[in-house]
Design a protein around this motif. Structure first.
Motif, PDB file in Angstrom:
ATOM      1  N   ILE A  96      54.078  27.992  38.226  1.00 55.64           N
ATOM      2  CA  ILE A  96      54.872  28.752  39.185  1.00 55.64           C
ATOM      3  C   ILE A  96      55.808  27.796  39.930  1.00 55.64           C
ATOM      4  O   ILE A  96      55.409  26.711  40.347  1.00 55.64           O
ATOM      5  N   GLY A  97      57.073  28.200  40.062  1.00 49.51           N
ATOM      6  CA  GLY A  97      58.049  27.375  40.759  1.00 49.51           C
ATOM      7  C   GLY A  97      58.829  26.439  39.862  1.00 49.51           C
ATOM      8  O   GLY A  97      59.792  25.811  40.317  1.00 49.51           O
ATOM      9  N   MET A  98      58.428  26.318  38.583  1.00 48.67           N
ATOM     10  CA  MET A  98      59.139  25.434  37.657  1.00 48.67           C
ATOM     11  C   MET A  98      60.501  26.037  37.300  1.00 48.67           C
ATOM     12  O   MET A  98      60.618  27.219  36.999  1.00 48.67           O
ATOM     13  N   ALA A  99      61.537  25.209  37.329  1.00 43.41           N
ATOM     14  CA  ALA A  99      62.874  25.641  36.931  1.00 43.41           C
ATOM     15  C   ALA A  99      63.051  25.397  35.432  1.00 43.41           C
ATOM     16  O   ALA A  99      62.716  24.307  34.930  1.00 43.41           O
ATOM     17  N   VAL A 100      63.565  26.387  34.734  1.00 36.36           N
ATOM     18  CA  VAL A 100      63.690  26.288  33.276  1.00 36.36           C
ATOM     19  C   VAL A 100      65.041  26.835  32.820  1.00 36.36           C
ATOM     20  O   VAL A 100      65.634  27.704  33.459  1.00 36.36           O
ATOM     21  N   HIS A 101      65.513  26.276  31.720  1.00 38.44           N
ATOM     22  CA  HIS A 101      66.596  26.892  30.971  1.00 38.44           C
ATOM     23  C   HIS A 101      65.953  27.947  30.063  1.00 38.44           C
ATOM     24  O   HIS A 101      64.852  27.729  29.535  1.00 38.44           O
ATOM     25  N   TYR A 102      66.629  29.062  29.843  1.00 40.02           N
ATOM     26  CA  TYR A 102      66.100  30.082  28.931  1.00 40.02           C
ATOM     27  C   TYR A 102      67.191  30.532  27.970  1.00 40.02           C
ATOM     28  O   TYR A 102      68.387  30.435  28.262  1.00 40.02           O
ATOM     29  N   ARG A 103      66.753  31.023  26.832  1.00 40.32           N
ATOM     30  CA  ARG A 103      67.661  31.648  25.855  1.00 40.32           C
ATOM     31  C   ARG A 103      66.882  32.705  25.095  1.00 40.32           C
ATOM     32  O   ARG A 103      65.748  32.462  24.663  1.00 40.32           O
ATOM     33  N   ILE A 104      67.489  33.867  24.934  1.00 42.04           N
ATOM     34  CA  ILE A 104      66.864  34.937  24.161  1.00 42.04           C
ATOM     35  C   ILE A 104      67.950  35.821  23.562  1.00 42.04           C
ATOM     36  O   ILE A 104      68.912  36.186  24.246  1.00 42.04           O
ATOM     37  N   ALA A 105      67.839  36.115  22.282  1.00 42.07           N
ATOM     38  CA  ALA A 105      68.684  37.115  21.630  1.00 42.07           C
ATOM     39  C   ALA A 105      67.869  38.402  21.629  1.00 42.07           C
ATOM     40  O   ALA A 105      66.819  38.477  20.990  1.00 42.07           O
ATOM     41  N   ALA A 106      68.328  39.377  22.394  1.00 48.31           N
ATOM     42  CA  ALA A 106      67.509  40.564  22.632  1.00 48.31           C
ATOM     43  C   ALA A 106      68.231  41.842  22.232  1.00 48.31           C
ATOM     44  O   ALA A 106      69.465  41.904  22.226  1.00 48.31           O
ATOM     45  N   ASN A 107      67.430  42.836  21.904  1.00 42.83           N
ATOM     46  CA  ASN A 107      67.946  44.171  21.626  1.00 42.83           C
ATOM     47  C   ASN A 107      67.883  44.973  22.924  1.00 42.83           C
ATOM     48  O   ASN A 107      66.896  45.643  23.209  1.00 42.83           O
ATOM     49  N   ALA A 108      68.915  44.839  23.741  1.00 42.06           N
ATOM     50  CA  ALA A 108      68.978  45.597  24.990  1.00 42.06           C
ATOM     51  C   ALA A 108      69.213  47.065  24.636  1.00 42.06           C
ATOM     52  O   ALA A 108      70.264  47.419  24.089  1.00 42.06           O
ATOM     53  N   SER A 109      68.244  47.907  24.928  1.00 43.12           N
ATOM     54  CA  SER A 109      68.334  49.308  24.512  1.00 43.12           C
ATOM     55  C   SER A 109      67.462  50.176  25.403  1.00 43.12           C
ATOM     56  O   SER A 109      66.621  49.678  26.147  1.00 43.12           O
ATOM     57  N   LYS A 110      67.685  51.473  25.307  1.00 43.61           N
ATOM     58  CA  LYS A 110      66.860  52.423  26.047  1.00 43.61           C
ATOM     59  C   LYS A 110      66.852  53.743  25.298  1.00 43.61           C
ATOM     60  O   LYS A 110      67.681  53.990  24.416  1.00 43.61           O
ATOM     61  N   ARG A 111      65.917  54.596  25.654  1.00 41.28           N
ATOM     62  CA  ARG A 111      65.865  55.935  25.078  1.00 41.28           C
ATOM     63  C   ARG A 111      66.745  56.864  25.908  1.00 41.28           C
ATOM     64  O   ARG A 111      66.604  56.941  27.127  1.00 41.28           O
ATOM     65  N   ALA A 112      67.669  57.542  25.240  1.00 41.36           N
ATOM     66  CA  ALA A 112      68.558  58.473  25.933  1.00 41.36           C
ATOM     67  C   ALA A 112      67.846  59.802  26.170  1.00 41.36           C
ATOM     68  O   ALA A 112      67.112  60.280  25.299  1.00 41.36           O
ATOM     69  N   TRP A 113      68.073  60.380  27.328  1.00 40.96           N
ATOM     70  CA  TRP A 113      67.417  61.646  27.668  1.00 40.96           C
ATOM     71  C   TRP A 113      68.395  62.802  27.801  1.00 40.96           C
ATOM     72  O   TRP A 113      67.989  63.939  27.989  1.00 40.96           O
ATOM     73  N   GLN A 114      69.679  62.499  27.680  1.00 44.36           N
ATOM     74  CA  GLN A 114      70.689  63.545  27.808  1.00 44.36           C
ATOM     75  C   GLN A 114      71.763  63.359  26.756  1.00 44.36           C
ATOM     76  O   GLN A 114      71.892  62.302  26.152  1.00 44.36           O
ATOM     77  N   GLY A 115      72.568  64.406  26.544  1.00 45.08           N
ATOM     78  CA  GLY A 115      73.714  64.322  25.654  1.00 45.08           C
ATOM     79  C   GLY A 115      73.348  64.393  24.189  1.00 45.08           C
ATOM     80  O   GLY A 115      72.227  64.741  23.802  1.00 45.08           O
ATOM     81  N   ASP A 116      74.315  64.008  23.354  1.00 48.91           N
ATOM     82  CA  ASP A 116      74.138  64.097  21.903  1.00 48.91           C
ATOM     83  C   ASP A 116      73.044  63.168  21.383  1.00 48.91           C
ATOM     84  O   ASP A 116      72.473  63.406  20.318  1.00 48.91           O
ATOM     85  N   ASN A 117      72.769  62.093  22.138  1.00 47.99           N
ATOM     86  CA  ASN A 117      71.764  61.114  21.693  1.00 47.99           C
ATOM     87  C   ASN A 117      70.395  61.335  22.326  1.00 47.99           C
ATOM     88  O   ASN A 117      69.540  60.445  22.276  1.00 47.99           O
ATOM     89  N   ALA A 118      70.179  62.485  22.924  1.00 44.93           N
ATOM     90  CA  ALA A 118      68.912  62.755  23.599  1.00 44.93           C
ATOM     91  C   ALA A 118      67.726  62.499  22.683  1.00 44.93           C
ATOM     92  O   ALA A 118      67.684  62.979  21.545  1.00 44.93           O
ATOM     93  N   GLY A 119      66.773  61.693  23.166  1.00 45.15           N
ATOM     94  CA  GLY A 119      65.580  61.369  22.386  1.00 45.15           C
ATOM     95  C   GLY A 119      65.733  60.161  21.492  1.00 45.15           C
ATOM     96  O   GLY A 119      64.744  59.688  20.923  1.00 45.15           O
ATOM     97  N   LYS A 120      66.953  59.631  21.357  1.00 43.94           N
ATOM     98  CA  LYS A 120      67.201  58.502  20.467  1.00 43.94           C
ATOM     99  C   LYS A 120      67.269  57.194  21.255  1.00 43.94           C
ATOM    100  O   LYS A 120      67.558  57.188  22.447  1.00 43.94           O
ATOM    101  N   ILE A 121      67.006  56.084  20.552  1.00 39.59           N
ATOM    102  CA  ILE A 121      67.168  54.760  21.142  1.00 39.59           C
ATOM    103  C   ILE A 121      68.634  54.358  20.996  1.00 39.59           C
ATOM    104  O   ILE A 121      69.184  54.411  19.896  1.00 39.59           O
ATOM    105  N   VAL A 122      69.259  54.000  22.106  1.00 39.59           N
ATOM    106  CA  VAL A 122      70.675  53.609  22.071  1.00 39.59           C
ATOM    107  C   VAL A 122      70.812  52.183  22.592  1.00 39.59           C
ATOM    108  O   VAL A 122      70.089  51.744  23.489  1.00 39.59           O
TER     109      VAL A 122
END
Length: 206
Positions: A96-122
């Motif tokens: 705890i308290g350690m300073a670090v460099h970080y790197r991550i290639a991530a799939n930033a996404s969420k499940r849509a609850w409205q519109g044409d994509n309702a229920g899908k991961i976008v």
């Protein structure tokens, strides 16, 4: 708590390396070849396999993390330059308290609850993607102090869903919960881990 990190710099003159880099599914298969066969119904999870394809000025670099000792000899002869090291000691030094460099290639996404994509991961982009990473980092024990976000080439392959867009997040942070950070490094963060997403790399700041 064991983890090995294998750095592979593919030789672009090698036909197998060139074929793999055209299809993320092929990269996934090549990565899985580093660990034993017959690991059950979920071999990637059993072997703790995560990977990331970094696009550097010198060319592509494939980083592979495994919970089992990898066997680079299973790669084709001449496939590329390979270096493997045990990163377990680094994980044990996180506090705890350690300073670090970080790197991550991530799939930033969420499940849509409205519109044409309702229920899908976008897929998310721009400020929404940055907010997604801020929430994930907080939930996994990282207090972000700098956040740089850069969209990456989409994962390519015939069987890759469009929703697996990739954003590279990097910067520096302070560890607020070392156990949560260690768990995140070992398990990965977010969706798309079979497509090169979720591998969190850390380096202590000097």
């Amino acid at each position: 708590m064991t983890a090995w990190l294998t750095r592979i710099t593919p030789d672009l003159r090698h036909p197998a390396a060139r074929r793999d880099l055209r299809d993320i599914i092929a990269v996934h298969r090549r990565v899985m070849s580093l660990v034993p066969d017959d690991l059950g119904e979920q071999p990637r999870q059993h072997a703790g396999v995560l990977f990331r394809l970094d696009h550097t000025t010198a060319g592509p670099v494939l980083l592979v993390q495994t919970a089992l000792p990898p066997d680079p000899a299973r790669l084709p002869d001449g496939y590329g330059t390979i270096d493997t090291r045990d990163v377990s000691p680094l994980l044990k030094t996180l506090t705890i308290g350690m300073a670090v460099h970080y790197r991550i290639a991530a799939n930033a996404s969420k499940r849509a609850w409205q519109g044409d994509n309702a229920g899908k991961i976008v897929a998310l982009s721009g400020q929404q993607a940055e907010q997604w990473w801020q929430r994930k980092a907080d939930a996994h024990g990282l207090d972000l102090r700098q956040l740089l976000a850069q969209p990456q080439p989409s994962a390519r392959g015939r069987a890759v869903p469009v929703r697996h867009a990739i954003t590279l997040f990097e910067g520096h942070a302070v560890i607020s919960d070392a156990d949560q950070v260690r768990a995140a490094v070992l398990a990965g963060i977010g969706r798309g881990r079979s497509f090169g997403c979720g591998l969190l790399s850390l380096a202590p700041m000097r």
